[in-house]
Scaffold this motif. Structure first.
Motif, PDB file in Angstrom:
ATOM      1  N   MET A   1       0.849  -1.181   0.000  1.00  0.00           N
ATOM      2  CA  MET A   1       0.000   0.000   0.000  1.00  0.00           C
ATOM      3  C   MET A   1       0.896   1.247   0.000  1.00  0.00           C
ATOM      4  O   MET A   1       1.854   1.326   0.751  1.00  0.00           O
ATOM      5  N   ALA A   2       0.536   2.195  -0.855  1.00  0.00           N
ATOM      6  CA  ALA A   2       1.300   3.439  -0.960  1.00  0.00           C
ATOM      7  C   ALA A   2       1.245   4.212   0.354  1.00  0.00           C
ATOM      8  O   ALA A   2       0.237   4.181   1.062  1.00  0.00           O
ATOM      9  N   GLN A   3       2.318   4.897   0.659  1.00  0.00           N
ATOM     10  CA  GLN A   3       2.399   5.677   1.887  1.00  0.00           C
ATOM     11  C   GLN A   3       2.628   7.165   1.644  1.00  0.00           C
ATOM     12  O   GLN A   3       2.252   7.984   2.459  1.00  0.00           O
ATOM     13  N   LYS A   4       3.244   7.504   0.532  1.00  0.00           N
ATOM     14  CA  LYS A   4       3.616   8.893   0.240  1.00  0.00           C
ATOM     15  C   LYS A   4       2.786   9.447  -0.908  1.00  0.00           C
ATOM     16  O   LYS A   4       2.374   8.723  -1.821  1.00  0.00           O
ATOM     17  N   ILE A   5       2.591  10.747  -0.889  1.00  0.00           N
ATOM     18  CA  ILE A   5       1.824  11.441  -1.923  1.00  0.00           C
ATOM     19  C   ILE A   5       2.394  11.150  -3.308  1.00  0.00           C
ATOM     20  O   ILE A   5       1.644  10.897  -4.254  1.00  0.00           O
ATOM     21  N   GLU A  66     -15.520  35.058 -22.470  1.00  0.00           N
ATOM     22  CA  GLU A  66     -14.216  35.507 -22.978  1.00  0.00           C
ATOM     23  C   GLU A  66     -13.691  36.728 -22.224  1.00  0.00           C
ATOM     24  O   GLU A  66     -12.509  37.025 -22.264  1.00  0.00           O
ATOM     25  N   ASP A  67     -14.585  37.427 -21.531  1.00  0.00           N
ATOM     26  CA  ASP A  67     -14.187  38.622 -20.784  1.00  0.00           C
ATOM     27  C   ASP A  67     -13.571  38.303 -19.434  1.00  0.00           C
ATOM     28  O   ASP A  67     -13.178  39.212 -18.706  1.00  0.00           O
ATOM     29  N   HIS A  68     -13.507  37.026 -19.078  1.00  0.00           N
ATOM     30  CA  HIS A  68     -13.017  36.629 -17.759  1.00  0.00           C
ATOM     31  C   HIS A  68     -11.731  35.826 -17.869  1.00  0.00           C
ATOM     32  O   HIS A  68     -11.606  34.933 -18.689  1.00  0.00           O
ATOM     33  N   SER A  69     -10.808  36.149 -16.982  1.00  0.00           N
ATOM     34  CA  SER A  69      -9.574  35.364 -16.906  1.00  0.00           C
ATOM     35  C   SER A  69      -9.721  34.339 -15.798  1.00  0.00           C
ATOM     36  O   SER A  69     -10.626  34.426 -14.952  1.00  0.00           O
ATOM     37  N   VAL A  70      -8.807  33.388 -15.798  1.00  0.00           N
ATOM     38  CA  VAL A  70      -8.840  32.341 -14.782  1.00  0.00           C
ATOM     39  C   VAL A  70      -8.643  32.943 -13.384  1.00  0.00           C
ATOM     40  O   VAL A  70      -9.101  32.367 -12.395  1.00  0.00           O
ATOM     41  N   ALA A  71      -8.034  34.111 -13.292  1.00  0.00           N
ATOM     42  CA  ALA A  71      -7.881  34.779 -11.994  1.00  0.00           C
ATOM     43  C   ALA A  71      -9.246  35.086 -11.377  1.00  0.00           C
ATOM     44  O   ALA A  71      -9.374  35.155 -10.152  1.00  0.00           O
ATOM     45  N   ASP A  72     -10.279  35.260 -12.216  1.00  0.00           N
ATOM     46  CA  ASP A  72     -11.635  35.521 -11.716  1.00  0.00           C
ATOM     47  C   ASP A  72     -12.287  34.271 -11.132  1.00  0.00           C
ATOM     48  O   ASP A  72     -13.274  34.365 -10.422  1.00  0.00           O
ATOM     49  N   ALA A  73     -11.757  33.112 -11.468  1.00  0.00           N
ATOM     50  CA  ALA A  73     -12.416  31.858 -11.101  1.00  0.00           C
ATOM     51  C   ALA A  73     -11.643  30.999 -10.117  1.00  0.00           C
ATOM     52  O   ALA A  73     -12.225  30.135  -9.476  1.00  0.00           O
ATOM     53  N   CYS A  74     -10.339  31.201 -10.007  1.00  0.00           N
ATOM     54  CA  CYS A  74      -9.539  30.241  -9.237  1.00  0.00           C
ATOM     55  C   CYS A  74      -9.605  30.468  -7.733  1.00  0.00           C
ATOM     56  O   CYS A  74      -9.869  31.557  -7.265  1.00  0.00           O
ATOM     57  N   SER A  75      -9.355  29.383  -7.033  1.00  0.00           N
ATOM     58  CA  SER A  75      -9.224  29.428  -5.581  1.00  0.00           C
ATOM     59  C   SER A  75      -7.806  29.875  -5.267  1.00  0.00           C
ATOM     60  O   SER A  75      -6.847  29.275  -5.735  1.00  0.00           O
ATOM     61  N   GLU A  76      -7.688  30.935  -4.492  1.00  0.00           N
ATOM     62  CA  GLU A  76      -6.363  31.444  -4.156  1.00  0.00           C
ATOM     63  C   GLU A  76      -5.927  31.054  -2.750  1.00  0.00           C
ATOM     64  O   GLU A  76      -4.756  31.115  -2.427  1.00  0.00           O
ATOM     65  N   GLN A  77      -6.871  30.670  -1.916  1.00  0.00           N
ATOM     66  CA  GLN A  77      -6.571  30.236  -0.553  1.00  0.00           C
ATOM     67  C   GLN A  77      -6.197  28.757  -0.617  1.00  0.00           C
ATOM     68  O   GLN A  77      -7.005  27.897  -0.343  1.00  0.00           O
ATOM     69  N   LEU A  78      -4.981  28.494  -1.041  1.00  0.00           N
ATOM     70  CA  LEU A  78      -4.579  27.119  -1.305  1.00  0.00           C
ATOM     71  C   LEU A  78      -4.039  26.398  -0.085  1.00  0.00           C
ATOM     72  O   LEU A  78      -3.357  26.981   0.744  1.00  0.00           O
ATOM     73  N   VAL A  79      -4.353  25.137  -0.049  1.00  0.00           N
ATOM     74  CA  VAL A  79      -3.764  24.207   0.897  1.00  0.00           C
ATOM     75  C   VAL A  79      -3.048  23.197   0.011  1.00  0.00           C
ATOM     76  O   VAL A  79      -3.621  22.703  -0.958  1.00  0.00           O
ATOM     77  N   SER A  80      -1.795  22.915   0.305  1.00  0.00           N
ATOM     78  CA  SER A  80      -1.042  22.004  -0.559  1.00  0.00           C
ATOM     79  C   SER A  80      -0.293  20.985   0.285  1.00  0.00           C
ATOM     80  O   SER A  80      -0.206  21.102   1.503  1.00  0.00           O
ATOM     81  N   VAL A  81       0.226  19.988  -0.421  1.00  0.00           N
ATOM     82  CA  VAL A  81       1.041  18.962   0.208  1.00  0.00           C
ATOM     83  C   VAL A  81       2.347  18.836  -0.561  1.00  0.00           C
ATOM     84  O   VAL A  81       2.473  19.313  -1.682  1.00  0.00           O
ATOM     85  N   SER A  82       3.285  18.170   0.063  1.00  0.00           N
ATOM     86  CA  SER A  82       4.574  17.870  -0.551  1.00  0.00           C
ATOM     87  C   SER A  82       4.518  16.437  -1.079  1.00  0.00           C
ATOM     88  O   SER A  82       3.798  15.604  -0.520  1.00  0.00           O
ATOM     89  N   PRO A  83       5.293  16.115  -2.108  1.00  0.00           N
ATOM     90  CA  PRO A  83       5.304  14.738  -2.588  1.00  0.00           C
ATOM     91  C   PRO A  83       5.788  13.746  -1.528  1.00  0.00           C
ATOM     92  O   PRO A  83       5.469  12.560  -1.592  1.00  0.00           O
ATOM     93  N   ASP A  84       6.527  14.232  -0.532  1.00  0.00           N
ATOM     94  CA  ASP A  84       7.049  13.363   0.517  1.00  0.00           C
ATOM     95  C   ASP A  84       6.146  13.280   1.741  1.00  0.00           C
ATOM     96  O   ASP A  84       6.449  12.549   2.683  1.00  0.00           O
TER      97      ASP A  84
END
Length: 139
Positions: A1-5, A66-84
């Protein structure tokens, strides 16, 4: 079973700049059969946009997409993980922040995405989510 991201993540994620039109992002999602794209400036992660974000944050407003950029739609409050990081860390973050996808970041650069489906395939192989996530995409 995998253990790491790194053992379950989708590597080489699609990234776009913040000024990319939402229409172009939707085409990338369609063509690559993906539901999320990372938003970056250079090597620096700035956000994550999902197909649902496009609908709820842009399309539902009406007008010309077409009048909207991805900045208008994206989530900026990010939670991330490391590959390890341990897979349990991703589970904890997804639960605590009610998110279905986490960017995977190494040395400040986006290197992958891990999804709720990835976790289900790895940890809960008998679940409906696991079966759906492991199935071939619709054509």
């Amino acid at each position: 079973m995998a253990q790491k991201i790194r053992e379950i993540m989708t590597g080489a994620p699609r990234t776009v700049g913040p000024q990319t039109s939402v229409v172009e992002v939707a085409r990338i999602m369609r063509d690559d059969d993906i539901g999320a794209v990372l938003v970056a400036e250079g090597d620096t992660l700035r956000g994550l946009v999902t197909d649902r974000d496009l609908v709820v944050r842009v399309m539902s407003l009406g007008g010309n997409a077409e009048d909207h950029s991805v900045a208008d739609a994206c989530s900026e409050q990010l939670v991330s993980v490391s590959p390890d990081d341990d897979i349990s860390r991703a589970v904890e973050l997804m639960r605590g922040h009610a998110v279905r996808r986490l960017p995977v970041v190494e040395d400040g650069r986006p290197v992958g995405i891990v999804s709720l489906g990835d976790l289900a395939v790895e940890r809960d192989t008998d679940s409906a989510l696991s079966e759906i996530s492991a199935a071939e995409p619709n054509e």
